[in-house]
Enzyme design. Structure first.
Site, PDB file in Angstrom:
ATOM      1  CB  CYS A  23      35.647  40.239  46.849  1.00 52.33           C
ATOM      2  SG  CYS A  23      34.852  40.901  45.424  1.00 52.33           S
TER       3      CYS A  23
ATOM      4  CG  HIS B 170      28.451  41.473  37.856  1.00 50.62           C
ATOM      5  ND1 HIS B 170      28.385  41.649  39.219  1.00 50.62           N
ATOM      6  CD2 HIS B 170      29.747  41.221  37.582  1.00 50.62           C
ATOM      7  CE1 HIS B 170      29.603  41.503  39.737  1.00 50.62           C
ATOM      8  NE2 HIS B 170      30.443  41.239  38.759  1.00 50.62           N
TER       9      HIS B 170
ATOM     10  CD  GLN C 291      32.550  49.194  41.382  1.00 53.35           C
ATOM     11  OE1 GLN C 291      31.502  49.811  41.174  1.00 53.35           O
ATOM     12  NE2 GLN C 291      32.543  47.993  41.952  1.00 53.35           N
TER      13      GLN C 291
ATOM     14  CB  THR D  95      38.322  38.329  38.343  1.00 55.23           C
ATOM     15  OG1 THR D  95      37.566  39.023  39.341  1.00 55.23           O
ATOM     16  CG2 THR D  95      39.456  37.571  38.997  1.00 55.23           C
TER      17      THR D  95
ATOM     18  CB  SER E 156      32.696  43.423  35.378  1.00 53.96           C
ATOM     19  OG  SER E 156      32.005  42.300  35.841  1.00 53.96           O
TER      20      SER E 156
HETATM   21  N1  PLP Z   1      37.713  45.347  40.088  1.00 52.67           N
HETATM   22  C1  PLP Z   1      36.834  46.099  40.776  1.00 52.67           C
HETATM   23  C2  PLP Z   1      37.179  47.526  41.068  1.00 52.67           C
HETATM   24  C3  PLP Z   1      35.631  45.548  41.221  1.00 52.67           C
HETATM   25  O1  PLP Z   1      34.780  46.305  41.904  1.00 52.67           O
HETATM   26  C4  PLP Z   1      35.346  44.197  40.927  1.00 52.67           C
HETATM   27  C5  PLP Z   1      34.126  43.552  41.442  1.00 52.67           C
HETATM   28  O2  PLP Z   1      33.737  43.731  42.572  1.00 52.67           O
HETATM   29  C6  PLP Z   1      36.285  43.455  40.191  1.00 52.67           C
HETATM   30  C7  PLP Z   1      37.445  44.070  39.787  1.00 52.67           C
HETATM   31  C8  PLP Z   1      36.029  42.017  39.815  1.00 52.67           C
HETATM   32  O3  PLP Z   1      34.966  41.956  38.889  1.00 52.67           O
HETATM   33  P1  PLP Z   1      34.269  40.590  38.437  1.00 52.67           P
HETATM   34  O4  PLP Z   1      33.179  40.360  39.418  1.00 52.67           O
HETATM   35  O5  PLP Z   1      33.709  40.874  37.087  1.00 52.67           O
HETATM   36  O6  PLP Z   1      35.290  39.538  38.398  1.00 52.67           O
END
Ligand code: PLP
Length: 392
Positions: free
Chosen positions: A328, A200, A178, A71, A198
């Site tokens: 989310c 995680h 992803q 994010t 990311s």
């Molecule tokens: N973009 C995508 C395509 C995601 O799947 C996610 C997380 O669900 C994010 C951005 C945000 O990632 P983060 O949890 O590292 O902020």
């Protein structure tokens, strides 16, 4: 029995990652900005992590900046590019992650940019002809289009988009949250401007991510502080997160083929089991049914005879964790499914697998769905209604 089948939301920490980060919680605790021995040790670990990330993506270490997750990296890419290059037009799609859509919306509300949404086909694929028309009319655009969709799994041809970006003197940011750790990248062979990851999402720790900024750019920071990350992102580095991210990425690419093949088989197995389950009307959203055009770990299913919201809850009551859309957007219907043209059924369930899932777990999930279907009085009414609608 507890089954976790929501790996697009987050994944379990890999044991090798836990082992790698433990010393940084105990003996090796210095601040990487300190000039004494304790700081130097940790700074070396952060530098090594940066080199590891760069090596697996075939980028250079100077192009990798650590952040608190995707994010933050997305905010930096979009706002940083807009501010640095006085961009006043952004092209995106309605099925991007909220981190992208909300960042663009905020810039639009502030009067900085205008936004165009590229057309999608009925399965949610980007219409490249429309994208080209948008760029022809507005050169020097910022293009924000994701690589792998987190809800329906669709894979986008980022190389074709990048060619268009070059042709129309535009900047291309792709959300690869992803796909990092699941698809091969050779960043030495592309001129893509920004992409993000990311930890995680690939069995690393939460709260750790990175942005790749192509070496031709230096963009305006969005978080100011002590000049860390070469001034691109202030704040003391999350050392355990960064070390864990690099280890997780290294493991993900070391084992990529084996995990890809295993997860492909899990997805195929689930599709074949659902086909003979006797649950009527099952259909797949976007490209998630395909092994070539979609992320192999995502299967997005509609069950017209069962209300998806209640199916997620019923499965949860049986110890099975799945998602109705992305984590989310778990409240309300999915903005991704809603944006798909011709999407009759707006309710959906996302099963997302990882290397730790098993065939037995898939059997268990499908048995649970069949059980819910047979005991749900609404399901049989819906079944009759479904056939009535089909016949009429
Ligand atoms: N973009 C995508 C395509 C995601 O799947 C996610 C997380 O669900 C994010 C951005 C945000 O990632 P983060 O949890 O590292 O902020």
């Amino acid at each position: 029995m507890e089954i976790y089948c929501d790996n697009a939301a987050t994944t379990a920490l890999d044991p090798e990652v836990i082992e790698a980060i433990l010393p940084f919680f105990t003996a090796t605790f210095g601040n990487p900005s300190s000039t004494h021995w304790a700081g130097r040790k940790v700074k070396d670990a952060v530098d090594d992590a940066r080199k590891t990330v760069a090596k697996v993506l075939n980028a250079s270490a100077e192009e990798i900046y650590f952040t608190s997750g995707a994010t933050e990296a997305i905010n930096l890419a979009i706002s940083g590019a807009i501010e640095t290059y006085d961009i006043n037009h952004v092209v995106t799609s309605k099925i991007e992650h909220k981190a992208v859509l909300q960042t663009i919306l905020q810039r639009e509300k502030a009067g900085d940019i205008e936004t165009s949404f590229v057309k999608l086909d009925e399965r949610g694929n980007v219409d490249l002809y429309h994208l080209e028309n948008l760029l022809r009319a507005n050169p020097q655009t910022l293009i924000c289009l994701m690589h792998g969709n987190n809800e329906i799994g669709n894979l986008t041809d980022i190389h074709a988009i990048n060619k268009l970006a070059q042709r129309y003197d535009s900047i291309f940011f792709t959300d690869t949250t992803q796909t990092i750790g699941k698809q091969w990248f050779d960043l030495s062979q592309t001129t893509i401007d920004f992409l993000v990851g990311s930890a995680h999402k690939f069995h690393g720790p939460k709260g750790a991510g990175f942005i790749y900024i192509n070496k031709k750019h230096r963009i305006k920071a969005q978080i100011f502080g002590g000049g860390q990350e070469k001034g691109q992102r202030g704040g003391t580095e999350n050392v355990t997160g960064i070390v864990g991210l690099a280890k997780a990425l290294e493991v993900a690419y070391r084992d990529l083929e084996a995990n890809h093949n295993k997860i492909c088989k899990l997805k195929q197995y689930m599709v074949s089991k659902l086909a003979i389950s006797g649950v009527h009307g099952i259909c797949y959203n976007g490209e998630s049914h395909s092994l070539e055009n979609s992320l192999v770990n995502i299967l997005n299913v509609s069950f017209p005879c069962l209300a998806a919201g209640s199916l997620v809850k019923s499965l949860d009551n049986l110890g099975i964790a799945v998602s109705g859309g992305s984590a989310c957007s778990s409240q309300g219907s999915s903005h991704v499914i809603t944006a798909l043209p011709c999407q009759k059924d707006k309710e959906n369930i996302r099963f997302s697998f990882s290397k730790v899932n098993t065939f037995d777990e898939i059997d268990h999930i499908v048995r649970a769905i069949v059980g819910i279907y047979h005991t749900d009085p609404v399901a049989h009414n819906s079944y009759s209604r479904f056939h009535y609608e089909l016949a009429n």
